[in-house]
Design an enzyme around this catalytic site. Sequence first.
Site, mmCIF file in Angstrom:
data_model
loop_
_atom_site.group_PDB
_atom_site.id
_atom_site.type_symbol
_atom_site.label_atom_id
_atom_site.label_comp_id
_atom_site.label_asym_id
_atom_site.label_seq_id
_atom_site.Cartn_x
_atom_site.Cartn_y
_atom_site.Cartn_z
ATOM 1 N N GLY A 89 14.338 20.415 87.537
ATOM 2 C CA GLY A 89 13.490 21.591 87.664
ATOM 3 C C GLY A 89 13.804 22.587 86.557
ATOM 4 O O GLY A 89 14.397 22.249 85.531
ATOM 5 N N ARG A 90 13.437 23.843 86.776
ATOM 6 C CA ARG A 90 13.698 24.861 85.762
ATOM 7 C C ARG A 90 15.107 25.417 85.816
ATOM 8 O O ARG A 90 15.608 25.985 84.839
ATOM 9 C CB ARG A 90 12.695 26.009 85.893
ATOM 10 C CG ARG A 90 11.426 25.761 85.098
ATOM 11 C CD ARG A 90 10.637 27.032 84.895
ATOM 12 N NE ARG A 90 10.006 27.475 86.120
ATOM 13 C CZ ARG A 90 9.946 28.750 86.509
ATOM 14 N NH1 ARG A 90 10.515 29.691 85.808
ATOM 15 N NH2 ARG A 90 9.311 29.069 87.616
ATOM 16 N N GLU A 93 17.963 24.974 83.076
ATOM 17 C CA GLU A 93 17.792 25.718 81.828
ATOM 18 C C GLU A 93 18.743 26.909 81.751
ATOM 19 O O GLU A 93 19.284 27.218 80.688
ATOM 20 C CB GLU A 93 16.334 26.185 81.742
ATOM 21 C CG GLU A 93 15.963 27.008 80.554
ATOM 22 C CD GLU A 93 14.500 27.400 80.616
ATOM 23 O OE1 GLU A 93 13.675 26.608 80.132
ATOM 24 O OE2 GLU A 93 14.175 28.470 81.176
ATOM 25 N N CYS A 119 16.212 14.328 86.018
ATOM 26 C CA CYS A 119 15.223 15.169 85.348
ATOM 27 C C CYS A 119 15.889 16.141 84.368
ATOM 28 O O CYS A 119 16.627 15.729 83.482
ATOM 29 C CB CYS A 119 14.384 15.892 86.400
ATOM 30 S SG CYS A 119 12.781 16.484 85.827
ATOM 31 N N HIS A 120 15.657 17.445 84.519
ATOM 32 C CA HIS A 120 16.172 18.436 83.586
ATOM 33 C C HIS A 120 17.663 18.699 83.750
ATOM 34 O O HIS A 120 18.238 19.484 82.979
ATOM 35 C CB HIS A 120 15.390 19.749 83.729
ATOM 36 C CG HIS A 120 14.033 19.710 83.102
ATOM 37 N ND1 HIS A 120 12.953 19.084 83.701
ATOM 38 C CD2 HIS A 120 13.572 20.198 81.921
ATOM 39 C CE1 HIS A 120 11.889 19.198 82.916
ATOM 40 N NE2 HIS A 120 12.238 19.867 81.829
ATOM 41 N N TYR A 139 14.129 13.692 82.171
ATOM 42 C CA TYR A 139 12.704 13.937 81.973
ATOM 43 C C TYR A 139 12.353 13.550 80.534
ATOM 44 O O TYR A 139 13.116 13.841 79.606
ATOM 45 C CB TYR A 139 12.367 15.392 82.259
ATOM 46 C CG TYR A 139 10.907 15.715 82.110
ATOM 47 C CD1 TYR A 139 9.948 15.067 82.889
ATOM 48 C CD2 TYR A 139 10.472 16.646 81.176
ATOM 49 C CE1 TYR A 139 8.599 15.339 82.732
ATOM 50 C CE2 TYR A 139 9.119 16.934 81.027
ATOM 51 C CZ TYR A 139 8.185 16.271 81.804
ATOM 52 O OH TYR A 139 6.859 16.547 81.647
#
Length: 200
Positions: A89-90, A93, A119-120, A139
Amino acid sequence: MPGKQLLMIVGDFGEDYEIMVPFQALQAVGHEVDAVCPGKEDGDTVKTAVHDFRGDQTYVESRGHDFQLTASLDEVDPADYDGLVLPGGRAPEYLRTYDEVLSTVRHFFEADKPVAAICHAAQILAAADVIEGRTCAAYSALEHDVEDAGGTYHDGVTTDGNLVTGRDWSDHVEWLSQFLDVLGTDVQHGEPAVTEPAED
């Protein structure tokens, strides 16, 4: 075989499925999972986001659930845990900017404990300098991030030593299956229980 103690690091707008599904599935087979987030305490919540693929050049994002934390990152000792789970997800980050997140991640690699990242979450692995020389999935847009960190990108669930990685929540079944193998989890399949309806 007794269940393992697992740590999951989450944050606001982490991917809903990548938090909720492993959190529940790992408990369903007998493991205990503590979910933590830097700057938040046991009982606080993080907001999740649902990422969906609808034929656009990238995913679309919508608001997910409020997910309740079960422990505080600054109060847990990574040495007390048998494995680590990093959703995507975000959130990764900015989670990668916290020293306590990176030091926690490094502990699991230095101790060769099982790590599941999807993923991320590869952004956290890269920032923690634990990808070099490893093959991992992420991802698809993070292929260069993996390679820039010294890793080899793989377009599918992969296990490299203690590290199990997947591309996104569509990989959950194989990703969780391989992680359970690395954890040494023996899932027994028996006949399903049949419950008779109560009589009035």
